[in-house]
Design a protein around this motif. Structure first.
Motif: not given
Length: 153
Positions: A39, A41-45, A48, A80, A87, A117
């Motif tokens: 992905r 953005v690593d912090s994105m679930s 999301q 969400t 962001a 992604t």
């Protein structure tokens, strides 16, 4: 676990499909987990990203439509959407005819995140395919069609 295709329960001719179903489920989940790890953005679930992907594929939605599409409650989807909006990945557009209604759509930054992604996930699969034999790639191409048929039922 045995990785040899010729000994897989998927090729067993018995009418008990439980071992084959389990093998297919485990392999599918393992591959899906590996793909989700690719992905931008690593912090994105995953949830999301699913919202951003849905907006990319299906266009702008109301909050209720997004909640229904993703099979979550409206309050959960609102949280969400708020995180993604904060962001800078999406925006809420007020409805000119009904001020209580808003449409949610991607920003350019959100579209970039989805595109990157998808690019990373495709690259992961392309690298894996390059390591396989032509026969294995052909088998996977046929399997992809069958998996889509199963998923669409």
């Amino acid at each position: 676990m045995n990785d040899r295709v010729d000994e897989s329960p998927l090729t067993d001719n018995s009418h008990d499909f439980s071992a084959a179903a389990s093998e297919l489920r485990m392999a599918t989940f393992r591959l899906a987990r590996r793909l989700r790890a690719q992905r931008a953005v690593d912090s994105m679930s995953d949830g999301q990203f699913a919202v951003l992907a849905a907006l990319t594929v299906h266009g702008a939605h109301t909050l209720g439509q997004l909640a229904e599409r993703e099979r979550v409650t409206a309050p959960s989807m609102n949280r969400t959407v708020t995180l993604l909006e904060d962001a800078g990945y999406l925006t809420r557009i007020p409805d000119a005819a009904d001020r209580r209604r808003v449409t949610i759509d991607l920003t350019a930054h959100g579209r970039t995140i989805v595109d990157e992604t998808v690019r990373r996930r495709d690259a992961f699969v392309e690298e894996a395919l390059a390591e396989l034999t032509p026969d294995e790639r052909d088998t996977l191409a046929r399997a992809a069609l069958i998996m889509r048929k199963v998923a669409d039922r």
